[in-house]
Design a protein around this motif. Sequence first.
Motif, PDB file in Angstrom:
ATOM      1  N   ALA A  71     -48.892   0.431  14.541  1.00 53.72           N
ATOM      2  CA  ALA A  71     -47.445   0.372  14.667  1.00 53.72           C
ATOM      3  C   ALA A  71     -47.037   0.829  16.060  1.00 53.72           C
ATOM      4  O   ALA A  71     -47.422   1.891  16.510  1.00 53.72           O
ATOM      5  CB  ALA A  71     -46.822   1.251  13.608  1.00 53.72           C
TER       6      ALA A  71
ATOM      7  N   THR B 214     -42.098  -1.959  13.124  1.00 52.26           N
ATOM      8  CA  THR B 214     -42.202  -1.851  11.665  1.00 52.26           C
ATOM      9  C   THR B 214     -42.631  -3.153  10.996  1.00 52.26           C
ATOM     10  O   THR B 214     -42.757  -3.211   9.783  1.00 52.26           O
ATOM     11  CB  THR B 214     -40.858  -1.377  11.051  1.00 52.26           C
ATOM     12  OG1 THR B 214     -39.859  -2.361  11.315  1.00 52.26           O
ATOM     13  CG2 THR B 214     -40.433  -0.040  11.615  1.00 52.26           C
TER      14      THR B 214
ATOM     15  N   GLU C 145     -42.933  -2.359   7.197  1.00 50.20           N
ATOM     16  CA  GLU C 145     -43.385  -0.996   6.886  1.00 50.20           C
ATOM     17  C   GLU C 145     -42.147  -0.151   6.623  1.00 50.20           C
ATOM     18  O   GLU C 145     -41.169  -0.228   7.355  1.00 50.20           O
ATOM     19  CB  GLU C 145     -44.158  -0.413   8.080  1.00 50.20           C
ATOM     20  CG  GLU C 145     -44.647   1.009   7.835  1.00 50.20           C
ATOM     21  CD  GLU C 145     -45.296   1.605   9.077  1.00 50.20           C
ATOM     22  OE1 GLU C 145     -46.520   1.616   9.144  1.00 50.20           O
ATOM     23  OE2 GLU C 145     -44.552   2.041   9.969  1.00 50.20           O
TER      24      GLU C 145
ATOM     25  N   SER D   5     -40.153   2.516   7.242  1.00 45.79           N
ATOM     26  CA  SER D   5     -40.056   3.509   8.320  1.00 45.79           C
ATOM     27  C   SER D   5     -38.602   3.761   8.677  1.00 45.79           C
ATOM     28  O   SER D   5     -37.748   2.900   8.458  1.00 45.79           O
ATOM     29  CB  SER D   5     -40.786   3.016   9.570  1.00 45.79           C
ATOM     30  OG  SER D   5     -42.160   2.823   9.299  1.00 45.79           O
TER      31      SER D   5
ATOM     32  N   TRP E 290     -39.954   8.530  11.136  1.00 39.13           N
ATOM     33  CA  TRP E 290     -40.721   8.696   9.898  1.00 39.13           C
ATOM     34  C   TRP E 290     -41.453   7.390   9.630  1.00 39.13           C
ATOM     35  O   TRP E 290     -40.820   6.341   9.535  1.00 39.13           O
ATOM     36  CB  TRP E 290     -39.819   8.990   8.705  1.00 39.13           C
ATOM     37  CG  TRP E 290     -39.131  10.305   8.708  1.00 39.13           C
ATOM     38  CD1 TRP E 290     -39.599  11.501   8.241  1.00 39.13           C
ATOM     39  CD2 TRP E 290     -37.794  10.567   9.178  1.00 39.13           C
ATOM     40  NE1 TRP E 290     -38.650  12.474   8.386  1.00 39.13           N
ATOM     41  CE2 TRP E 290     -37.533  11.941   8.962  1.00 39.13           C
ATOM     42  CE3 TRP E 290     -36.801   9.779   9.763  1.00 39.13           C
ATOM     43  CZ2 TRP E 290     -36.324  12.533   9.306  1.00 39.13           C
ATOM     44  CZ3 TRP E 290     -35.598  10.367  10.115  1.00 39.13           C
ATOM     45  CH2 TRP E 290     -35.367  11.719   9.887  1.00 39.13           C
ATOM     46  N   ARG E 291     -42.761   7.435   9.525  1.00 35.31           N
ATOM     47  CA  ARG E 291     -43.560   6.254   9.212  1.00 35.31           C
ATOM     48  C   ARG E 291     -44.040   6.339   7.767  1.00 35.31           C
ATOM     49  O   ARG E 291     -44.334   7.430   7.264  1.00 35.31           O
ATOM     50  CB  ARG E 291     -44.778   6.174  10.143  1.00 35.31           C
ATOM     51  CG  ARG E 291     -44.417   5.935  11.601  1.00 35.31           C
ATOM     52  CD  ARG E 291     -44.128   4.485  11.854  1.00 35.31           C
ATOM     53  NE  ARG E 291     -43.832   4.227  13.250  1.00 35.31           N
ATOM     54  CZ  ARG E 291     -43.414   3.073  13.700  1.00 35.31           C
ATOM     55  NH1 ARG E 291     -43.250   2.064  12.867  1.00 35.31           N
ATOM     56  NH2 ARG E 291     -43.145   2.894  14.973  1.00 35.31           N
ATOM     57  N   LYS E 292     -44.157   5.173   7.121  1.00 37.30           N
ATOM     58  CA  LYS E 292     -44.639   5.090   5.729  1.00 37.30           C
ATOM     59  C   LYS E 292     -43.900   6.104   4.856  1.00 37.30           C
ATOM     60  O   LYS E 292     -44.493   6.957   4.203  1.00 37.30           O
ATOM     61  CB  LYS E 292     -46.159   5.276   5.674  1.00 37.30           C
ATOM     62  CG  LYS E 292     -46.883   4.159   6.412  1.00 37.30           C
ATOM     63  CD  LYS E 292     -48.386   4.314   6.378  1.00 37.30           C
ATOM     64  CE  LYS E 292     -49.061   3.194   7.142  1.00 37.30           C
ATOM     65  NZ  LYS E 292     -50.481   3.336   7.263  1.00 37.30           N
TER      66      LYS E 292
END
Length: 196
Positions: free
Chosen positions: A42, A146, A161, A163, A177-179
Motif C-alpha cells: 500500500a 487503498t 482496503e 483504511s 489507519w490501515r486494515k
Amino acid sequence: MPAAKKPAAPAKTTAAKSTAAKTSAAKKPAAPKPAAKAAPAAAGPAEGAAAPAFSMPASGGRTVSSASLKGKAYLLYFYPKADTPGCTKQACGVQEALPQLGKLGLEIIGVSPDPMKPIEKFAEKYKLTFPLASDEDHKVAEAYGTWVEKSMYGKTYMGMERSSFLIDGAGKVRKVWRKVKPEEHAAQVMEAAKGL
C-alpha cells in the motif's frame, strides 16, 4: 574386453546427469517472478504528508471535494462495499459517534468503489447522514494507496482496503489507519481527533 565396456555406462549416466542439471539450472531463474508480483505494498500519503486532492459525487446529491474542505479537519475513510456486514458496522459506528465528532469540528466522508445507486440505498437504509462518496474509477483510492491486490480462495483481484485518513485544516495527513477493524474505528477516530 568386458572390463573396457563397463566404464562407458557410467560416463553416459554422468553426461545425462549434467544435462539434467543444466536443464534444471536453466529453469530456476523463472521462479522469482511470483515474488515480484506480490511486492506492491500500500502506497498513499504518509502521516505528515499533504493529502491528495479529490472531488467525488456523494449521497444526498452532494459533491465532496478537498477544495471545499479547505481549512476544515476531516476523516476520509475507504470501505470495500456498501451494505455488507463489516461496512455496515463501520458506517453505523461512525453515524453514532457523529455528534461527538461534530463537536470536535470533524467532517466525515466514506468512500467506496460502488456506483451512486447502491450508495444511496445504503445511506437511506441505515439513516447515514454523513456523505458517502462514489469512487467508481478508484482514482482517489489509488492516490491514497487503498486500491490494493487482495486474495480469496486462491484467486487474486484488485479491491478496496479498509483504511482511514485523518486530515487537518491545513490539508496534511495527521493519522493513517490501515486494515481498519470496523467495530473499533469510531473510537480510534474520536481519540485521534481530540489532538487536532
